[in-house]
Design a protein around this motif. Structure first.
Motif, PDB file in Angstrom:
ATOM      1  N   SER A  35       0.842  -1.184   0.000  1.00  0.00           N
ATOM      2  CA  SER A  35       0.000   0.000   0.000  1.00  0.00           C
ATOM      3  C   SER A  35       0.880   1.238   0.000  1.00  0.00           C
ATOM      4  O   SER A  35       1.872   1.307   0.725  1.00  0.00           O
ATOM      5  N   ILE A  36       0.516   2.211  -0.810  1.00  0.00           N
ATOM      6  CA  ILE A  36       1.258   3.461  -0.921  1.00  0.00           C
ATOM      7  C   ILE A  36       0.309   4.589  -0.545  1.00  0.00           C
ATOM      8  O   ILE A  36      -0.733   4.773  -1.183  1.00  0.00           O
ATOM      9  N   VAL A  37       0.657   5.332   0.470  1.00  0.00           N
ATOM     10  CA  VAL A  37      -0.133   6.488   0.864  1.00  0.00           C
ATOM     11  C   VAL A  37       0.292   7.656  -0.025  1.00  0.00           C
ATOM     12  O   VAL A  37       1.479   7.882  -0.248  1.00  0.00           O
ATOM     13  N   CYS A  38      -0.700   8.367  -0.554  1.00  0.00           N
ATOM     14  CA  CYS A  38      -0.387   9.505  -1.430  1.00  0.00           C
ATOM     15  C   CYS A  38      -1.461  10.569  -1.269  1.00  0.00           C
ATOM     16  O   CYS A  38      -2.485  10.347  -0.615  1.00  0.00           O
ATOM     17  N   SER A  75      13.209  -1.101 -22.216  1.00  0.00           N
ATOM     18  CA  SER A  75      14.271  -1.250 -21.228  1.00  0.00           C
ATOM     19  C   SER A  75      13.959  -0.625 -19.883  1.00  0.00           C
ATOM     20  O   SER A  75      14.751  -0.740 -18.955  1.00  0.00           O
ATOM     21  N   LEU A  76      12.809   0.037 -19.730  1.00  0.00           N
ATOM     22  CA  LEU A  76      12.484   0.708 -18.474  1.00  0.00           C
ATOM     23  C   LEU A  76      11.640  -0.165 -17.556  1.00  0.00           C
ATOM     24  O   LEU A  76      10.822  -0.964 -18.005  1.00  0.00           O
ATOM     25  N   ASN A  77      11.843   0.035 -16.263  1.00  0.00           N
ATOM     26  CA  ASN A  77      10.946  -0.536 -15.262  1.00  0.00           C
ATOM     27  C   ASN A  77      10.984   0.323 -14.012  1.00  0.00           C
ATOM     28  O   ASN A  77      11.839   1.198 -13.861  1.00  0.00           O
ATOM     29  N   VAL A  78      10.029   0.077 -13.141  1.00  0.00           N
ATOM     30  CA  VAL A  78       9.952   0.741 -11.843  1.00  0.00           C
ATOM     31  C   VAL A  78      10.412  -0.263 -10.809  1.00  0.00           C
ATOM     32  O   VAL A  78       9.998  -1.426 -10.838  1.00  0.00           O
ATOM     33  N   TRP A  79      11.266   0.192  -9.885  1.00  0.00           N
ATOM     34  CA  TRP A  79      11.842  -0.699  -8.886  1.00  0.00           C
ATOM     35  C   TRP A  79      11.639  -0.130  -7.487  1.00  0.00           C
ATOM     36  O   TRP A  79      12.165   0.922  -7.155  1.00  0.00           O
ATOM     37  N   PHE A  80      10.830  -0.826  -6.676  1.00  0.00           N
ATOM     38  CA  PHE A  80      10.656  -0.501  -5.264  1.00  0.00           C
ATOM     39  C   PHE A  80      11.793  -1.184  -4.509  1.00  0.00           C
ATOM     40  O   PHE A  80      11.802  -2.401  -4.363  1.00  0.00           O
ATOM     41  N   ALA A  81      12.766  -0.385  -4.059  1.00  0.00           N
ATOM     42  CA  ALA A  81      13.999  -0.933  -3.506  1.00  0.00           C
ATOM     43  C   ALA A  81      13.981  -1.062  -1.988  1.00  0.00           C
ATOM     44  O   ALA A  81      14.552  -2.012  -1.444  1.00  0.00           O
ATOM     45  N   ASP A  82      13.333  -0.113  -1.284  1.00  0.00           N
ATOM     46  CA  ASP A  82      13.422  -0.103   0.180  1.00  0.00           C
ATOM     47  C   ASP A  82      12.294   0.743   0.751  1.00  0.00           C
ATOM     48  O   ASP A  82      11.526   1.344   0.006  1.00  0.00           O
ATOM     49  N   PHE A  83      12.252   0.801   2.067  1.00  0.00           N
ATOM     50  CA  PHE A  83      11.281   1.633   2.774  1.00  0.00           C
ATOM     51  C   PHE A  83      12.001   2.191   3.991  1.00  0.00           C
ATOM     52  O   PHE A  83      12.453   1.427   4.851  1.00  0.00           O
ATOM     53  N   GLY A  86       9.058   5.870   6.753  1.00  0.00           N
ATOM     54  CA  GLY A  86       7.742   6.194   6.220  1.00  0.00           C
ATOM     55  C   GLY A  86       7.703   6.500   4.744  1.00  0.00           C
ATOM     56  O   GLY A  86       6.698   7.004   4.249  1.00  0.00           O
ATOM     57  N   GLU A  87       8.784   6.203   4.021  1.00  0.00           N
ATOM     58  CA  GLU A  87       8.811   6.514   2.593  1.00  0.00           C
ATOM     59  C   GLU A  87       9.450   5.374   1.796  1.00  0.00           C
ATOM     60  O   GLU A  87      10.521   4.885   2.146  1.00  0.00           O
ATOM     61  N   TYR A  88       8.760   4.979   0.731  1.00  0.00           N
ATOM     62  CA  TYR A  88       9.346   3.999  -0.180  1.00  0.00           C
ATOM     63  C   TYR A  88      10.512   4.639  -0.923  1.00  0.00           C
ATOM     64  O   TYR A  88      10.444   5.812  -1.318  1.00  0.00           O
ATOM     65  N   LYS A 145       3.466   1.787   9.998  1.00  0.00           N
ATOM     66  CA  LYS A 145       4.811   2.116   9.527  1.00  0.00           C
ATOM     67  C   LYS A 145       4.819   2.578   8.072  1.00  0.00           C
ATOM     68  O   LYS A 145       5.801   3.133   7.603  1.00  0.00           O
ATOM     69  N   LEU A 146       3.698   2.411   7.344  1.00  0.00           N
ATOM     70  CA  LEU A 146       3.621   2.865   5.960  1.00  0.00           C
ATOM     71  C   LEU A 146       3.238   4.335   5.832  1.00  0.00           C
ATOM     72  O   LEU A 146       3.409   4.926   4.771  1.00  0.00           O
TER      73      LEU A 146
END
Length: 189
Positions: A35-38, A75-83, A86-88, A145-146
């Motif tokens: 889940s991403i808070v925005c 060749s592009l992608n989105v990468w969620f690397a860490d958190f 409180g921020e991805y 924590k998100l």
């Protein structure tokens, strides 16, 4: 650590007085979601595209992508690397050139929709910050924590104002954990 492919499940409004929303990404097996808070404006932008709103092809992100970026799609992608705090930590990556650019999580999801590029996340990130997908349709489980720190502070004040002291205590505990980590980080820098 292996990467997991994620798909956009949907967006929803968070039920607080704060104009915020929630973006839900789900793993390919359909069992876990991030889940991403925005801000509410971003949930509207994503919802417009999910609904295939007639003007969506003429909006600035789509026009910019068609004008300048379409050749990069393969060749592009989105990468969620860490958190962290409180921020991805998210990057737009070019697999051919090995370049990466930091990007806000909600913007990364919007970009993924506009450019039709895949989203990946570190398996450890999904294990640590994911939640089981709610199959009942009653809502989304979202660990405190998100929440971004500023949103935690505002939600804490709202909980106190509404005399929801159990929630206020949980929010306060999460804020104290973050402050403790920040003080520890300052000692080592």
């Amino acid at each position: 650590m292996p990467l997991l492919h994620l798909s956009l499940k949907g967006v929803s409004k968070i039920t607080t007085e704060i104009n915020a929303g929630l973006i839900e990404l789900v793993t390919d097996d359909g069992l876990t979601q991030l889940s991403i808070v925005c801000e509410g404006a971003m949930t509207l932008q994503i919802a417009l595209r999910l609904a295939k709103f007639p003007l969506h092809g003429k909006l600035l992100p789509e026009v910019m992508w068609r004008a300048f970026g379409e050749g990069w799609k393969m060749s592009l992608n989105v990468w969620f690397a860490d958190f962290i705090d409180g921020e991805y930590i998210v990057y737009l990556r070019n697999e051919q050139t090995k370049q990466s650019w930091p990007i806000r999580a909600s913007d990364a999801v919007l970009f993924s929709l506009v450019a039709d590029v895949p989203i990946f996340a570190e398996q450890s990130l999904v294990e640590d910050y994911g939640a089981p997908v709610d199959k009942t349709g009653k809502g989304t489980a979202m660990p405190l924590k998100l929440l971004p720190t500023e949103m935690l502070r505002r939600t804490l004040q709202e909980a106190i104002d509404r005399e929801e002291y159990e929630l206020a205590s949980q929010l306060n505990d999460e804020l104290k954990k973050r402050e403790s980590r920040e003080q520890g980080n300052r000692l080592f820098t």
